[in-house]
Design an enzyme around this catalytic site. Sequence first.
Site, PDB file in Angstrom:
ATOM      1  CG  HIS A  99      -1.718  -1.014   1.623  1.00 21.90           C
ATOM      2  ND1 HIS A  99      -1.294  -2.102   2.321  1.00 21.90           N
ATOM      3  CD2 HIS A  99      -3.053  -1.195   1.421  1.00 21.90           C
ATOM      4  CE1 HIS A  99      -2.318  -2.924   2.510  1.00 21.90           C
ATOM      5  NE2 HIS A  99      -3.395  -2.407   1.970  1.00 21.90           N
ATOM      6  CG  ASP A 102       2.005  -0.821   3.408  1.00 18.69           C
ATOM      7  OD1 ASP A 102       1.320  -0.493   4.392  1.00 18.69           O
ATOM      8  OD2 ASP A 102       1.579  -1.549   2.480  1.00 18.69           O
TER       9      ASP A 102
HETATM   10  C1  XLS Z   1      -7.503  -6.595   4.736  1.00 22.96           C
HETATM   11  C2  XLS Z   1      -7.091  -6.840   3.354  1.00 22.96           C
HETATM   12  C3  XLS Z   1      -5.931  -5.968   2.871  1.00 22.96           C
HETATM   13  C4  XLS Z   1      -5.817  -6.038   1.386  1.00 22.96           C
HETATM   14  C5  XLS Z   1      -5.020  -4.954   0.786  1.00 22.96           C
HETATM   15  O1  XLS Z   1      -8.209  -7.375   5.350  1.00 22.96           O
HETATM   16  O2  XLS Z   1      -6.792  -8.191   3.218  1.00 22.96           O
HETATM   17  O3  XLS Z   1      -4.746  -6.335   3.508  1.00 22.96           O
HETATM   18  O4  XLS Z   1      -5.283  -7.262   0.960  1.00 22.96           O
HETATM   19  O5  XLS Z   1      -5.551  -3.708   1.074  1.00 22.96           O
END
Ligand code: XLS
Length: 433
Positions: A99, A102
Amino acid sequence: MSIFNAISPATYQGPDSTDPLAFHHYNPDEMVMGKSLKDHLRFAVAYWHSFAWEGGDPFGGRTFDRPWYPQDSMENAKLKADNAFEMFRILGVPYFCWHDVDLRPEQGSFADNASTLDEITDYIAPKMEETGIGLLWGTANMFTDRRYMSGAATNPDPDVFAFAAATVKSCMDATLKLGGQNYVLWGGREGYETLLNTDLGQEQDHLARFLSMVVDYKHKIGFKGQILVEPKPQEPSKHQYDFDVATCIGFLRKYGLENEVKLNIEQGHAILAGHSFEHELALATSEGMLGSIDMNRNDYQSGWDTDQFPNNVPEVALAYYYILKAGGFTSGGTNFDAKLRRQSLDAEDLIAAHVGAMDVCARGLKAAAAMLEGGELDAALSDRYAGWESDTAQAMLTSDLDSIAQRVIDEDIRPEPKSGRQERLENIVNRYV
Ligand code: XLS
Ligand code: NI
Ligand code: NI
């Protein structure tokens, strides 16, 4: 400063080795059904859980101690990236996922966020080049910052919609720049807390409009990757619009997006939705909608998204069975959207978690391939539907109730129940896992 200093690259040492940081089942070059394990599985590390998450839970703050904390400066963002690439190298994973938040510190203004994202991706690009590690997908975090508390694309405030649209644009640019294979949208807060303050219809129209703009922008910038949405029924919101695979497919079809968008399916989310992972995968593949997977399980007792590394070979085997049956991944792969338990403080725990998960997936995939090659399950399935191969049965599908009723009378049709043979089939699966 590397937290992985004393750790050497994980190597394949076979099932008899007792080295806790070696692969016992994942030999990247092993050929299975004409393809190497590395190319089948297409592993990816999730940047957020391994490097940005600090070990907090709803009852307590961070437990980890990493040299890149606090994560509020570019300097620390770069140190984090150095360590991330060090871990990718140790594991020999072909991909990672991120993301925006991150990678870079959160600044508050869109312009600052876009420029720090640019700066950090400039820093990361040569590392990718050097190591050959690719980007499986990029995404925007539109759920952590308080501006998104009532949603991003579905926020009642058009300024939030605008901020979210600008953010996704910048993240798609960054994904294109790093050669990403996919771009993911997960709508953590695209849903509601209470219907009393929510216009369901309007919010979903906005969500669809937003997604259409994403698709348009993809074509405009010449991004060749796949756009994916990630189903999840709830958490953080009480109800999320992308509830499960079936709901997402219905949504995409309603708004004419089914040929442009596929799904990133997560095991833990399947469980939260009251499904099995293989159900979600079988449904998605039967509709040609499988894009990629997040291979992280939930705890069956705690009932929330615990994002644990996979460790159940039979479950994983069934998941890969449906994936292989549909021809395997194209742009997608196996992303570990998984985090350590918060007591697992050491750098070594990160390696052990991923090595173990990669081994579990390798065992699962090999079992799945053997099930397919063995052919008994497929044969049993064809056998069960064999009646439909006759001309009469096929003709019925283009006929009508009247004529069918007449034929039932004329031929005095009295159906004879046949065994579904579930236990026999389960026994077949257990021979392989
Ligand atoms: C959260 C989601 C997130 C997505 C990416 O539960 O799994 O981590 O994979 O935003
Ligand atoms: Ni999740
Ligand atoms: Ni996920």
